[in-house]
Enzyme design. Structure first.
Site, PDB file in Angstrom:
ATOM      1  CG  ASN A 160     -13.145 -55.478 -68.381  1.00  0.00           C
ATOM      2  OD1 ASN A 160     -12.712 -55.005 -67.337  1.00  0.00           O
ATOM      3  ND2 ASN A 160     -14.021 -56.445 -68.386  1.00  0.00           N
ATOM      4  CD  GLU A 161     -12.769 -59.983 -66.370  1.00  0.00           C
ATOM      5  OE1 GLU A 161     -13.695 -60.475 -67.048  1.00  0.00           O
ATOM      6  OE2 GLU A 161     -12.697 -60.079 -65.135  1.00  0.00           O
ATOM      7  CB  CYS A 166     -10.156 -64.230 -83.400  1.00  0.00           C
ATOM      8  SG  CYS A 166     -10.933 -63.782 -84.968  1.00  0.00           S
ATOM      9  CB  CYS A 168     -11.054 -64.091 -88.737  1.00  0.00           C
ATOM     10  SG  CYS A 168      -9.620 -63.064 -88.430  1.00  0.00           S
ATOM     11  CD  GLU A 319     -13.948 -56.286 -62.732  1.00  0.00           C
ATOM     12  OE1 GLU A 319     -14.673 -57.289 -62.546  1.00  0.00           O
ATOM     13  OE2 GLU A 319     -13.714 -55.826 -63.855  1.00  0.00           O
ATOM     14  CD  GLU A 367     -22.081 -57.363 -65.560  1.00  0.00           C
ATOM     15  OE1 GLU A 367     -21.867 -56.146 -65.691  1.00  0.00           O
ATOM     16  OE2 GLU A 367     -21.185 -58.231 -65.591  1.00  0.00           O
ATOM     17  CE  LYS A 368     -33.242 -57.240 -64.809  1.00  0.00           C
ATOM     18  NZ  LYS A 368     -32.693 -58.012 -65.959  1.00  0.00           N
ATOM     19  CG  HIS A 370     -22.510 -58.357 -60.423  1.00  0.00           C
ATOM     20  ND1 HIS A 370     -21.746 -57.723 -59.471  1.00  0.00           N
ATOM     21  CD2 HIS A 370     -21.746 -59.350 -60.925  1.00  0.00           C
ATOM     22  CE1 HIS A 370     -20.553 -58.303 -59.414  1.00  0.00           C
ATOM     23  NE2 HIS A 370     -20.522 -59.297 -60.288  1.00  0.00           N
TER      24      HIS A 370
HETATM   25  C1  GLA Z   1     -15.882 -59.299 -64.832  1.00  0.00           C
HETATM   26  C2  GLA Z   1     -15.951 -58.030 -65.670  1.00  0.00           C
HETATM   27  C3  GLA Z   1     -16.905 -57.017 -65.138  1.00  0.00           C
HETATM   28  C4  GLA Z   1     -18.176 -57.641 -64.629  1.00  0.00           C
HETATM   29  C5  GLA Z   1     -17.810 -58.694 -63.597  1.00  0.00           C
HETATM   30  C6  GLA Z   1     -19.019 -59.349 -62.978  1.00  0.00           C
HETATM   31  O1  GLA Z   1     -14.917 -59.285 -63.883  1.00  0.00           O
HETATM   32  O2  GLA Z   1     -14.696 -57.451 -65.850  1.00  0.00           O
HETATM   33  O3  GLA Z   1     -17.193 -56.095 -66.175  1.00  0.00           O
HETATM   34  O4  GLA Z   1     -18.883 -58.208 -65.682  1.00  0.00           O
HETATM   35  O5  GLA Z   1     -17.058 -59.696 -64.226  1.00  0.00           O
HETATM   36  O6  GLA Z   1     -18.639 -60.235 -61.952  1.00  0.00           O
HETATM   37 ZN    ZN Z   2      -9.267 -62.740 -86.160  1.00  0.00          ZN
END
Ligand code: GLA
Ligand code: ZN
Length: 701
Positions: A160-161, A166, A168, A319, A367-368, A370
């Site tokens: 995800n995204e 890093c 290290c 998204e 995120e409750k 969102h």
């Molecule tokens: C990102 C993440 C999601 C969520 C949204 C909220 O796009 O990928 O998991 O956290 O932000 O806007």
């Molecule tokens: Zn690293």
């Protein structure tokens, strides 16, 4: 007009419909089977046909190291599929279970101050750690083996995204290897980084550290190479995930990108993906910013995301929020109608999906609050749900759009490393505004419904009639020749101040700017560049006789180059300051084409007039002529039919004059010459017989 054939791309997945759905996290609700059941009927009510599952589900999938729990996911996928809902299945590498960090702290990222993270949050793994890569490959492989042939699964969603850095020891060592591979020997690196400066010469690669806030920050070549390394390492991490999936599954893979996110050169990542997807969260209704301006910025990002994939085929809007986000300073509700409009806007610019974060609102954690399709109230009687459902119903009628192409006669150059170099340079003033400037040059076309591809300097230029290269500060050897060939064959090229100053390692070109032969191509010579304070303006005016037949005066701001014409002719000149009389805009015929140089930053009104005149001269005509202010258009086509999206970003109704007969794709009604009215935030998709050139600007006459 250069010939381009619109095509219909094969559908991106085995599900040839506009995908409507989004992130779905049943792993947060496993102790509430009644809610999981309700989800299905709510999805049906919302006309949702797909769910993106398991994004952050590692601790539900492998609660202890080596102990797996797939039962809940088996049930989820089956339940969705039996109910006609497809699954986009994610790999869980974006967040780690506590046991993993405890047993193997090396999976946790180290900050640029050398401090290792504690366990927690997400998007914070080391992308080099062999242990973490192996662990990710293991869980991904298990998922692919189990679900890679599940009839409900249509697409893999990697992690995800991806993002962040890093520092290290493993990453530092890998960075040194990357440099060894790139430069071969340390003397070459010293030369390219200009290390004699401040006694920075290295004797061996082992002496090199990444750029660090309490260490080296002043070597621009190092800063650039570090960013390139971060892209390479992230891509390698991602390829490790793809390889694990490919052992068992041929389904397409994607990952959700973040538009203009500066941290990764998405063109490098996108090459490894079957399709691009991205997460779009525009600031609709922002205070003091018109939605039409936000629409231009958003359209730019859609076009950029469509074009980072070499095929430029449709992308997925992975998204978006059905209502609000929770991370802006002010999280304002989308006004009624804006949800459908912003979703259709993405489709207009090449999306084949409308997906959300998220289906059901999380009950706890950060995120409750969102926005989600289903609120804590848990039912369908909300404005947001109704708008999602109405949109879903409409999307269900748009199958014929799936795979249609975006054909563009105009291209605009936007390169990540150019942005890095511009933001890193010391001097001038702080108002660099590279992405914003690109969007300002894009605006006229976006509003007029003339498609634009946002491409990189290494992409092919042929096929385009107009190429716009704002602030192309970084111009490696070969760039001049590539641009000369483009104009030789009839292309029109526009460049601006800050063109051709440095090579790909940020070494200044010697012998004058713009370098790499661009001075000859443009027929100009840049002698100096003046930086202004923010409110300052320099007067300017068009020359009495000029090739674009533009008249009147305008102003320059921020950055003004002092240029001389060698073989070019002035189109506009400065009228104040000690450089009054010097050229500001120039033109030259180059081969069968034309080149224009804009030596200072000018306002959007001037750019509008300039590009309107240039489009006219180049034979690029807006498909619906002049549109009312705040109404934008974009065209998709399969070569037989054109689909012209007309979108009203105003909170008032507007009337659009129309010129040729069309069918309204949503209502199937046929209409003609008298125009049509768009509701506040309304849109219409006009279908009409393909007209050569209409997608992306038609040929004059
Ligand atoms: C990102 C993440 C999601 C969520 C949204 C909220 O796009 O990928 O998991 O956290 O932000 O806007
Ligand atoms: Zn690293």
């Amino acid at each position: 007009m250069k010939k381009q054939n619109p095509v219909r791309f094969a559908p991106l997945t085995t599900f040839p419909h506009i995908v409507h759905g989004g992130d779905y996290n049943p792993d947060q609700w496993l102790s509430s089977p009644d809610i999981l059941q309700q989800d299905i009927s709510l999805m049906h009510k919302a006309h949702i046909n797909s769910a993106t599952v398991a994004i952050f589900a590692w601790s539900a999938l492998e609660p202890e190291e080596g102990v797996y729990s797939f039962g809940w996911l088996d049930e989820t996928l089956d339940r969705l599929y039996e109910n006609g809902i497809r699954t986009v299945l994610a790999t869980p590498s974006g967040a780690r279970p506590a046991w993993l960090d405890r047993n193997h702290p090396e999976a946790m990222r180290v900050s640029n101050m050398g401090v290792r993270n504690h366990h927690g949050v997400r998007h914070n793994h080391c992308y080099t750690s062999p242990y973490y890569r192996a662990k990710v490959a293991e869980i991904d492989g298990k998922l692919a083996e189990r679900y890679g042939r599940h009839p409900g699964v249509i697409l893999w969603h990697l992690s995800n995204e991806y993002g962040g850095e890093c520092y290290c020891d493993l990453c530092r060592a890998a960075f040194r290897d990357f440099l060894r591979e790139k430069y071969g020997d340390i003397d070459t690196l010293n030369q390219q980084w200009w290390n004699a400066f401040w006694s920075h010469t290295f004797r061996s690669f082992d002496e090199i550290e990444p750029p660090l806030p309490n260490g080296e920050t002043s070597t621009h070549g190092l800063n650039l190479d570090w960013k390139r390394f971060v892209t390479r390492q992230t891509t390698a991490f991602m390829k490790n995930e793809i390889a694990a999936i490919r052992q068992y599954s041929d389904l397409p893979v994607t990952t959700n990108l973040m538009g203009l996110y500066p941290g990764l050169d998405y063109r490098v990542l996108a090459r490894e993906l079957d399709l691009v997807s991205w997460d779009s969260y525009p600031r609709w209704h922002a205070y003091g910013v018109g939605d039409d301006v936000t629409a231009v910025q958003t359209a730019f990002a859609h076009d950029l995301m469509r074009c980072v994939h070499p095929s430029k085929k449709p992308f997925f809007l992975m998204e978006s929020t059905p209502s609000v986000v929770n991370w802006m300073d002010v999280n304002k509700l989308k006004r009624p109608g804006m949800h459908a409009l912003s979703s259709i806007h993405a489709i207009a610019h090449g999306a084949d999906s409308v997906q959300y974060f998220q289906f059901r609102k999380s009950r706890g954690a950060c995120e409750k609050l969102h926005g989600a399709v289903v609120d804590h109230a848990g039912h369908a009687q909300t404005r947001v749900f109704r708008e999602v459902s109405e949109l879903g119903e409409t999307l269900g009628k748009l199958d014929e759009l799936v795979g249609t192409a975006t054909v563009s006669r105009v291209a605009l150059l936007y390169d990540w490393d150019n942005r890095w170099a511009i933001e890193d340079l010391r001097g001038l003033n702080k108002r660099r505004r590279y992405p914003e400037t690109c969007q300002e040059h894009y605006r006229y076309f976006c509003e007029a419904g003339i498609n634009v591809d946002i491409i990189g300097r290494d992409d092919p230029f042929d096929g385009y009639d107009l190429l716009i290269a704002p602030m192309m500060y970084m111009a490696p050897d070969g760039m001049g020749e590539k641009m000369r060939r483009f104009t030789e064959s009839g292309g029109t090229l526009v460049a601006t101040y800050l063109t051709g100053y440095v090579n790909e390692n940020d070494l200044c070109h010697l012998g004058g700017w713009p370098g790499v032969g661009l001075d000859e191509l443009f027929g100009i010579r840049c002698e100096e560049i003046d930086a202004l304070y923010e409110p300052e303006r320099v007067e300017a005016a068009y020359c009495e006789e000029n090739v674009l037949r533009l008249q009147g005066s305008f102003q320059a701001q921020d950055l003004c180059e002092l240029i001389h014409c060698t073989t070019a002719e002035p189109v506009a000149v400065y009228r104040s300051e000690f450089y009054a009389g010097m050229p500001l805009i120039t033109h030259r015929r180059a081969g069968k084409g034309h080149v224009y140089y804009i030596a200072a930053r000018t306002g959007e009104e001037q750019l509008h007039a300039f590009y309107e005149a240039l489009a006219r001269q180049t034979g690029i005509v807006a498909p619906l002529g002049n549109l009312p202010a705040g109404v934008h258009a974009a065209v998709r086509s399969d070569g037989l039919q054109d689909y012209i999206f007309v979108m009203n970003f105003c909170s008032d109704a507007v009337t659009v004059p129309s010129t040729r007969a069309y069918t309204d794709l949503c209502t199937k009604e046929t209409a003609g010459e008298d125009g049509f009215t768009l509701k506040p935030y309304g849109y219409v998709i006009l279908k009409r017989k393909h007209h050569d050139g209409d997608s992306g600007g038609s040929s004059a006459g």
